[in-house]
Design a protein around this motif. Structure first.
Motif, PDB file in Angstrom:
ATOM      1  N   GLY A 236     -38.377 -53.069  29.334  1.00  0.00           N
ATOM      2  CA  GLY A 236     -39.612 -53.759  28.984  1.00  0.00           C
ATOM      3  C   GLY A 236     -40.363 -54.242  30.212  1.00  0.00           C
TER       4      GLY A 236
ATOM      5  N   ASP B  23     -51.181 -55.636  25.866  1.00  0.00           N
ATOM      6  CA  ASP B  23     -50.113 -55.321  24.905  1.00  0.00           C
ATOM      7  C   ASP B  23     -48.740 -55.377  25.569  1.00  0.00           C
ATOM      8  OD1 ASP B  23     -52.111 -54.965  23.074  1.00  0.00           O
ATOM      9  OD2 ASP B  23     -52.162 -52.778  23.266  1.00  0.00           O
ATOM     10  N   ALA B  24     -48.640 -54.830  26.789  1.00  0.00           N
ATOM     11  CA  ALA B  24     -47.352 -54.872  27.492  1.00  0.00           C
ATOM     12  C   ALA B  24     -46.949 -56.296  27.822  1.00  0.00           C
ATOM     13  CB  ALA B  24     -47.446 -54.031  28.773  1.00  0.00           C
TER      14      ALA B  24
ATOM     15  N   ASP C 263     -47.696 -58.960  26.028  1.00  0.00           N
ATOM     16  CA  ASP C 263     -47.222 -59.565  24.784  1.00  0.00           C
ATOM     17  C   ASP C 263     -45.815 -59.087  24.430  1.00  0.00           C
ATOM     18  OD1 ASP C 263     -49.636 -60.838  24.642  1.00  0.00           O
ATOM     19  OD2 ASP C 263     -50.551 -59.346  23.308  1.00  0.00           O
ATOM     20  N   ARG C 264     -45.571 -57.798  24.589  1.00  0.00           N
ATOM     21  CA  ARG C 264     -44.220 -57.287  24.284  1.00  0.00           C
ATOM     22  C   ARG C 264     -43.182 -57.893  25.214  1.00  0.00           C
ATOM     23  NH1 ARG C 264     -47.044 -52.305  23.885  1.00  0.00           N
ATOM     24  NH2 ARG C 264     -46.307 -51.754  25.969  1.00  0.00           N
TER      25      ARG C 264
ATOM     26  N   GLY D 212     -42.360 -61.502  24.179  1.00  0.00           N
ATOM     27  CA  GLY D 212     -41.415 -61.563  23.068  1.00  0.00           C
ATOM     28  C   GLY D 212     -40.004 -61.194  23.495  1.00  0.00           C
ATOM     29  N   LEU D 213     -39.893 -60.198  24.388  1.00  0.00           N
ATOM     30  CA  LEU D 213     -38.573 -59.808  24.866  1.00  0.00           C
ATOM     31  C   LEU D 213     -37.944 -60.911  25.704  1.00  0.00           C
ATOM     32  CD1 LEU D 213     -36.470 -57.547  25.051  1.00  0.00           C
ATOM     33  CD2 LEU D 213     -37.705 -56.656  27.034  1.00  0.00           C
TER      34      LEU D 213
END
Length: 328
Positions: free
Chosen positions: A284, A312-313, A315-316, A319-320
């Protein structure tokens, strides 16, 4: 007569040679003009639309020898050998700004104590010489008293200056240590390779985000400062979570080495599971690096897709990182 003729001929030859030497710049200019005329009819391959001719290696020139980086070799060896690692840790503690400040305080305190002792000694000598206690006849010794009094004044001045300096050092806040790269896990640890890749990704991402923060010729940045700051903060939190997970792996590995043989298989399975989670988190993080790279590449064209990919990256990865912190 024959010798004079030969001398005369030699002088004429020398005069002709000097004339040709003087005309050498003209010859060079003419040769350059002829070369330009030839190039008009035979243009280079890259100008004519073809491929440039491959450069042939010079057989008389030795190929460059690529020498190993001794600094990187020594650093890796220092991380693997426990004696070197301990010596490096002691050296870092010695050069810590707080340790340097404490040493300055101790030196200043010792100097102030020395000046105070010398001032008291000179004061006693001044009193003894002025009262005649140092003389066999009991007469005052004024020259010695004056010299001792001058010494007391000088040493007292040094003592006062040392006291003021010590007070200033005590009021000085402790400086923070310079931020450096965190230490890597041992060479045999399962977390060593992911942490090495994480360090490389951090360096790449820092450079890419710096490129995104530089204004263009018109005074605007490729993406908003909020997006860059959000990506940087998210990357920092994700890196901290990954290092926390790597710390758990090292702790389990140390416990495995001391555990009974029947329990080592279960601990190995736990290390393998944490290693999979560490690889997923690193993947990620690398996705954020790739999105930042695409954004830098597309910033000159004004594309929006890569800029949205960076968001988007981010946000991902956020979360990770949250999931990794819960695991840690």
């Amino acid at each position: 007569m024959g010798q004079q003729g030969r001398r005369h001929d030699f002088s004429e030859f020398g005069a002709k040679l000097e004339k040709h030497i003087e005309k050498l710049p003209d010859y060079a200019v003419r040769a350059q003009e002829k070369l330009q005329k030839v190039q008009r009819y035979f243009p280079p391959a890259d100008q004519a639309g073809g491929r440039p001719a491959p450069q042939r290696p010079n057989p008389l020139q030795r190929p460059p020898v690529r020498r190993p980086d001794m600094t990187a070799t020594f650093s890796s060896m220092a991380n693997q050998v426990p004696v070197f690692a301990e010596a490096r840790a002691k050296w870092d503690r010695w050069n810590h700004p707080a340790a340097k400040l404490e040493r300055r305080k101790r030196r200043t305190s010792r100097a102030m104590t020395l000046w105070i002792m010398l001032t008291i000694l000179c004061g006693v000598l001044t009193l003894a010489a002025g009262m005649g206690w140092m003389s066999a006849t009991g007469a005052p010794m004024m020259p010695q008293a004056i010299m001792a009094f001058a010494g007391a004044v000088v040493f007292g001045t040094f003592g006062v200056r040392s006291g003021l300096k010590l007070r200033e050092l005590k009021n000085t806040p402790l400086p923070s240590a310079p931020a450096g790269p965190p230490p890597l896990p041992p060479a045999g640890s399962a977390a060593r390779e992911p942490m090495e890749r994480l360090a490389e990704c951090e360096a790449s991402l820092a450079e890419l985000l710096r490129q995104l923060s530089v204004p263009s010729s018109v005074g605007t940045t490729p993406v908003s400062e909020v997006s860059v700051a959000d990506a940087r903060q998210t990357a920092t939190e994700a890196a901290a979570a990954l290092r926390g997970l790597a710390g758990r792996i090292q702790a389990i590995e140390r416990g495995r080495n001391s555990a009974p043989a029947r329990e080592q298989a279960a601990l190995d399975a736990a290390v393998g599971k944490l290693r999979e989670q560490l690889d997923d988190g690193l993947e990620g993080y690398r996705g954020l690096v790739a999105a930042a790279g695409h954004t830098v590449a597309a910033s000159s064209d004004g594309l929006v897709t890569s800029k949205q990919a960076l968001t988007d990256a981010t946000d991902r990865l956020a979360g990770l990182a949250m999931a990794l912190r819960e695991l840690s």
